[in-house]
Scaffold this motif. Sequence first.
Motif, PDB file in Angstrom:
ATOM      1  N   GLN A 286       0.820  -1.235   0.000  1.00 54.26           N
ATOM      2  CA  GLN A 286       0.000   0.000   0.000  1.00 54.26           C
ATOM      3  C   GLN A 286       0.847   1.277   0.000  1.00 54.26           C
ATOM      4  OE1 GLN A 286      -2.311  -1.368  -0.969  1.00 54.26           O
ATOM      5  NE2 GLN A 286      -2.862  -3.125   0.244  1.00 54.26           N
ATOM      6  N   SER A 287       1.858   1.378   0.843  1.00 55.21           N
ATOM      7  CA  SER A 287       2.785   2.513   0.813  1.00 55.21           C
ATOM      8  C   SER A 287       4.049   2.097   1.566  1.00 55.21           C
ATOM      9  CB  SER A 287       2.155   3.741   1.471  1.00 55.21           C
ATOM     10  OG  SER A 287       3.087   4.814   1.517  1.00 55.21           O
ATOM     11  N   PHE A 288       5.150   2.825   1.292  1.00 48.87           N
ATOM     12  CA  PHE A 288       6.386   2.603   2.030  1.00 48.87           C
ATOM     13  C   PHE A 288       6.629   3.708   3.055  1.00 48.87           C
ATOM     14  CE2 PHE A 288       6.943   0.386  -1.989  1.00 48.87           C
ATOM     15  CZ  PHE A 288       7.481  -0.834  -1.588  1.00 48.87           C
TER      16      PHE A 288
ATOM     17  N   LEU B  81       3.327  -6.737  -6.011  1.00 44.58           N
ATOM     18  CA  LEU B  81       3.246  -5.772  -4.924  1.00 44.58           C
ATOM     19  C   LEU B  81       1.982  -4.947  -5.112  1.00 44.58           C
ATOM     20  CD1 LEU B  81       6.921  -4.440  -4.589  1.00 44.58           C
ATOM     21  CD2 LEU B  81       5.821  -6.343  -3.381  1.00 44.58           C
ATOM     22  N   ASP B  82       1.230  -4.808  -4.046  1.00 41.61           N
ATOM     23  CA  ASP B  82      -0.026  -4.070  -4.039  1.00 41.61           C
ATOM     24  C   ASP B  82       0.249  -2.671  -3.508  1.00 41.61           C
ATOM     25  OD1 ASP B  82      -2.624  -5.259  -4.724  1.00 41.61           O
ATOM     26  OD2 ASP B  82      -3.284  -4.333  -2.863  1.00 41.61           O
TER      27      ASP B  82
ATOM     28  N   LEU C  68       2.729  -5.362 -10.602  1.00 41.20           N
ATOM     29  CA  LEU C  68       2.327  -4.311  -9.669  1.00 41.20           C
ATOM     30  C   LEU C  68       0.838  -4.049  -9.820  1.00 41.20           C
ATOM     31  CD1 LEU C  68       5.311  -1.834  -9.947  1.00 41.20           C
ATOM     32  CD2 LEU C  68       4.299  -2.550  -7.788  1.00 41.20           C
ATOM     33  N   SER C  69       0.110  -4.095  -8.713  1.00 39.30           N
ATOM     34  CA  SER C  69      -1.267  -3.610  -8.670  1.00 39.30           C
ATOM     35  C   SER C  69      -1.202  -2.212  -8.081  1.00 39.30           C
ATOM     36  CB  SER C  69      -2.135  -4.521  -7.789  1.00 39.30           C
ATOM     37  OG  SER C  69      -2.226  -5.810  -8.351  1.00 39.30           O
TER      38      SER C  69
ATOM     39  N   VAL D 261      -7.129  -2.042 -15.735  1.00 34.99           N
ATOM     40  CA  VAL D 261      -7.295  -0.721 -15.135  1.00 34.99           C
ATOM     41  C   VAL D 261      -6.220  -0.412 -14.102  1.00 34.99           C
ATOM     42  CG1 VAL D 261      -8.822   0.684 -13.695  1.00 34.99           C
ATOM     43  CG2 VAL D 261      -9.777  -0.628 -15.592  1.00 34.99           C
ATOM     44  N   SER D 262      -5.907  -1.367 -13.223  1.00 33.31           N
ATOM     45  CA  SER D 262      -4.934  -1.102 -12.162  1.00 33.31           C
ATOM     46  C   SER D 262      -3.849  -2.174 -12.079  1.00 33.31           C
ATOM     47  CB  SER D 262      -5.651  -1.004 -10.806  1.00 33.31           C
ATOM     48  OG  SER D 262      -6.351  -2.207 -10.535  1.00 33.31           O
ATOM     49  N   ALA D 263      -3.609  -2.896 -13.179  1.00 29.72           N
ATOM     50  CA  ALA D 263      -2.645  -3.992 -13.168  1.00 29.72           C
ATOM     51  C   ALA D 263      -1.555  -3.761 -14.201  1.00 29.72           C
ATOM     52  CB  ALA D 263      -3.354  -5.317 -13.444  1.00 29.72           C
TER      53      ALA D 263
END
Length: 401
Positions: free
Chosen positions: A148-150, A184-185, A213-214, A260-262
């Motif tokens: 989600q974030s680093f 990685l999401d 990557l998603s 769309v997001s992949a």
Amino acid sequence: MTHESSASPLIFGGAAQSPRAALPVLPPLALYIHIPWCVRKCPYCDFNSHTASPVLPEEEYVDALLADLDQDLHAVYGRELSSIFFGGGTPSLFSAAALGRLLKGVEQRIAFASDIEITLEANPGTFEQDKFVAYRALGINRLSIGIQSFQEEKLKALGRIHNGDEAVRAAGMARQAGFDNFNLDLMHGLPDQSLDDALNDLRTAIALKPTHLSWYQLTLEPNTVFWNQPPVLPEDDTLWDIQEAGQALLAEHGYAQYEVSAYAQPGKPARHNLNYWSFGDFIGIGAGAHGKLSHPDGRIVRTWKTRLPKDYLNPAKSFRAGEKALSNDELPFDFLMNALRLTAGVESRLYPERTGLPLESLAEGRREAEQSGLLQVEPSRLAATERGQLFLNDLLQTFLS
């Protein structure tokens, strides 16, 4: 919980009825297994996930999953599984022993394709090197890691239990455990996120060399903490800048957008999710899992399972909460809302093959969408234009008249 494996039915009405043919060939078959427990429920999450107790009912749940699968076997006799996806929740909370017993039980019931893809969702806060080596030894050959974030302040705002360093280490541990294929999401459009923040997250993810990557925008969903107590999200202009710059950065590093997001390196799209988007079949087992199964006579049935874990584990209650055979009215939209998410769309022939309906049943909506610049003028494919991808809901609406 990661974003990668969401699949749920939508309802469509209003199209003219057309005769439906028997399906000439049944589509590929996948299995979705839902593990509904998380260490903590995230404030943005609307998936069927529940805070775990100190001791998970692993044995009871595996028994229930196999019993659930037994009740669906009559509909897939003689077919083989092309992919399996463990979603959640956080499936990596389960021990390798429990997942091993489950996979062995599944394989005893349904044949595995020789090149089967088996994906496990995992969160950095649940990573243990020995456990992931054991998962790989079971035949699980793909991970989807919920980053989600680093950035610490963003992770805190999202209610995540890991920190940035743990996220980086998780990717390294996945590779050390033998996973040469992992996702990685990652989210963007986070509370108070700037363009630089978003691109720094992407650069960090790319440096870890995932095969997939998603990358998707945070949305506020009903029945979540964020819906009731909305955080301050970036302005629309910033969101647009993030989207454009992020897509360019991903393309520059060899990640092709195929949905769309992949985004994937060559040859590494998520086969399980491609099966969803190309209107393939999937059995869904576990609390709240959805399924979709085609039958040779042309029937296409969506199913959904009992949602609450305590009810799913209750022998007095049914695993199946409901089912719906899709009507001719519902099929065009149900097919297209999946297929048009793919940037390349699908071959036109797939529509009659997967629905039993003639391609001509789309003719009116197709003409309108092409004239509006939302659908590519390409007889052999059903594919959105770049504008259609941006306005997917508008594109789908043209098939509702």
